[in-house]
Enzyme design. Structure first.
Site, short mmCIF file in Angstrom:
data_model
loop_
_atom_site.label_atom_id
_atom_site.label_comp_id
_atom_site.label_asym_id
_atom_site.label_seq_id
_atom_site.Cartn_x
_atom_site.Cartn_y
_atom_site.Cartn_z
N LYS A 76 0.95 -1.12 -0.06
CA LYS A 76 -0.04 0.00 -0.09
C LYS A 76 0.87 1.18 0.07
O LYS A 76 1.94 1.33 0.74
CB LYS A 76 -0.97 -0.01 1.27
CG LYS A 76 -1.91 1.02 1.17
CD LYS A 76 -2.78 0.87 2.49
CE LYS A 76 -3.68 2.10 2.58
NZ LYS A 76 -4.84 2.09 3.71
N SER A 151 -9.80 2.41 3.15
CA SER A 151 -8.86 3.10 2.36
C SER A 151 -7.89 2.15 1.44
O SER A 151 -7.39 2.65 0.47
CB SER A 151 -8.07 4.23 3.09
OG SER A 151 -7.29 3.34 3.88
N SER A 175 -9.92 0.12 7.30
CA SER A 175 -9.53 0.02 5.86
C SER A 175 -8.88 -1.19 5.44
O SER A 175 -8.47 -1.18 4.26
CB SER A 175 -8.51 1.32 5.89
OG SER A 175 -9.24 2.49 6.08
#
Length: 484
Positions: A76, A151, A175
């Site tokens: 990420k 997210s 998330s």
């Protein structure tokens, strides 16, 4: 080759069925060919990946390697990666090249894990749909008209589209688990302090935690073995031995006490989602677990408390992005105040600005006691609810998200509606507990997630419960339609 799980890749590499270079090149080719559809990557590190794969092949040939040596994954874009852009999906950090590796990135590098690239996300991890990214929204491989969750939407979409066998992610209020639910994956958020946050760009420091998105609980266990470590560079990281998370995966569930909170089955939960969760409960009963009703009476206060605490911490953390030291700087500022104002106005997106404003307001003189202090008191009550429940049960079970993936733009004009997408996940972060989501079926051809919450440092127990469920069902093996 892209159909293989992490466990299957590990076995194949050991048996010399294929090399790390072959696997890595295969994934890089898929990303180049298919990711225009999903937008799951911000940066693809092809040259770096092939260099790392070649080094891993040498280590594999020498025979002295860790379990994950040669396995490619994605990171990420919230984790610093030395010499590679780390943008947090924001214009503010579009040109930021990290000078060092985050601890978890370094842990994987030492283990011989290959980095395919950096995945898309909501800007500064603020969002539940991956619509706030400076680099554009990420599309859900199960339905490209729908969001992948956020997210960590880029990590989830990359794994669901088989553009990575697994990916790192972060979880501040859901998330990891919410994108796992919406994309049909296994996602684990460890106990707060179990995994180092050093080198992970901060959103809300008392809530943020790094974790994993993978296809199976077994894969998550393998990856957590190398991700978790004590790190003196992170003052919130807890000095505690890391167990082998794969050791108890096959342990029978006889005697496991599962608690089902009545508060998780009220208004707002999609009836079809509720039916799938209830069917999953029956699977656990058939595996030998006992089911108990529990109460988490302050659940309804989790979202409002979170949206005071998290923005307050974000307001403090993001104040470092001022156009002076690093990040976006406006052109030709008239003075220092103009530099601050225009750099931040130009560099931050609308949702980030909204949360900074909310947080600054909550911390301002005259409002601190009315909002922030009260929210922290509520947080303690929420944590105590879980402590009380875990006196009677071992694991808490419920839905991960109130509904399957929703269409782009359907909640963007109503921030509160978007915030309520995390209604079942936020309390876990407020309490600092480990949480995990696994697929438990489809509603309207879109995945639904089952959430398991454990006591502090009970990741092994959660992974055992998830693995046994996946041995008894095939929901985790279902692939999004149209995936090559």
């Amino acid at each position: 080759m892209h159909q293989f799980t992490i466990a299957e890749l590990v076995k194949g590499l050991r048996n010399k069925d294929f090399s790390s270079t072959e696997i890595t090149q295969h994934y890089l080719d898929r990303i180049a060919r298919l990711d225009n559809t999903y937008n799951s990557y911000i940066t693809v590190t092809g040259d770096v990946a092939l260099q790392q794969a070649a080094a891993a092949d040498k280590r594999l040939a020498a025979g002295n390697t860790s379990a994950l040596c040669g396995v490619p994954i994605a990171h990420k874009d919230i984790f610093c990666t030395a010499g590679v852009r780390t943008s947090c999906a924001s214009k503010m950090l579009d040109k930021f090249i990290a000078p060092y590796n985050a601890t978890i990135v370094e842990n994987y590098l030492k283990a011989g894990v290959v980095m395919l690239g950096k995945t898309n996300m909501d800007e500064f991890a603020m969002g539940s749909s991956n619509e706030t990214s400076w680099y554009g929204p990420v599309k859900n491989p199960w339905n490209t008209h729908c969001v992948p969750g956020g997210s960590s939407g880029g990590s989830a979409a990359a794994v669901a589209a088989h553009l990575a066998p697994a990916a790192t992610a972060s979880d501040t209020g859901g998330s990891i688990r919410q994108p796992a639910a919406l994309c049909g994956l296994t996602g684990i958020k460890p106990t707060y302090g179990r995994v180092s946050r050093w080198g992970m760009i901060a959103f809300a420091s008392s809530l943020d935690q790094a974790g994993i998105l993978s296809r199976t609980a077994e894969d998550a266990a393998l990856l957590l073995n190398d991700m978790a470590s004590y790190d003196p560079k992170d003052s919130t990281c807890i000095e505690r031995d890391v167990p082998d998370y794969t050791a108890d995966l096959n342990k029978p569930l006889n005697g496991l006490r599962i608690g089902v909170p009545k508060e998780y089955f009220g208004e707002g939960l999609n009836p079809k989602t509720a039916a799938l969760v209830e069917a999953a409960i029956k699977v656990y009963e058939s595996l030998g677990a006992s089911i108990h009703s529990v109460s988490l009476p302050h659940t309804h206060l989790a979202v409002p408390a979170y949206y005071v605490i998290a923005p307050a911490e974000c307001s403090a953390n993001l104040s470092r992005f001022d156009g002076v030291r690093y990040g976006h700087r406006c052109e030709d500022p008239k003075d220092l105040m103009d530099l601050y104002m225009r750099s931040r106005s130009e560099g931050f997106g609308a949702e980030v600005k909204r949360r900074i404003l909310v947080g600054t307001y909550a911390l301002s003189a005259g409002y601190y006691d009315a909002y922030y202090s009260k929210a922290q008191k509520v947080r303690r009550l929420i944590k105590q609810d879980f402590v009380d429940a875990f006196h009677h049960v071992d694991v808490i079970l419920g839905p991960t998200s109130p509904s399957p993936a929703f269409e782009f733009g359907s909640k963007g004009k109503d921030p509160v509606a978007m915030y309520l997408e995390d209604i079942y996940t936020i309390a876990t972060n407020l309490a600092g507990l480990p949480g995990l989501s696994i697929p438990c079926g489809l509603v309207d051809d879109k995945p639904v997630g089952l959430q398991l919450i454990g006591n502090f440092f009970a990741e092994a127990q959660l992974l055992n419960a998830a693995h046994q469920f996946q041995q008894a069902t095939d929901f985790h093996q279902q692939t999004a339609p149209g995936i090559e």
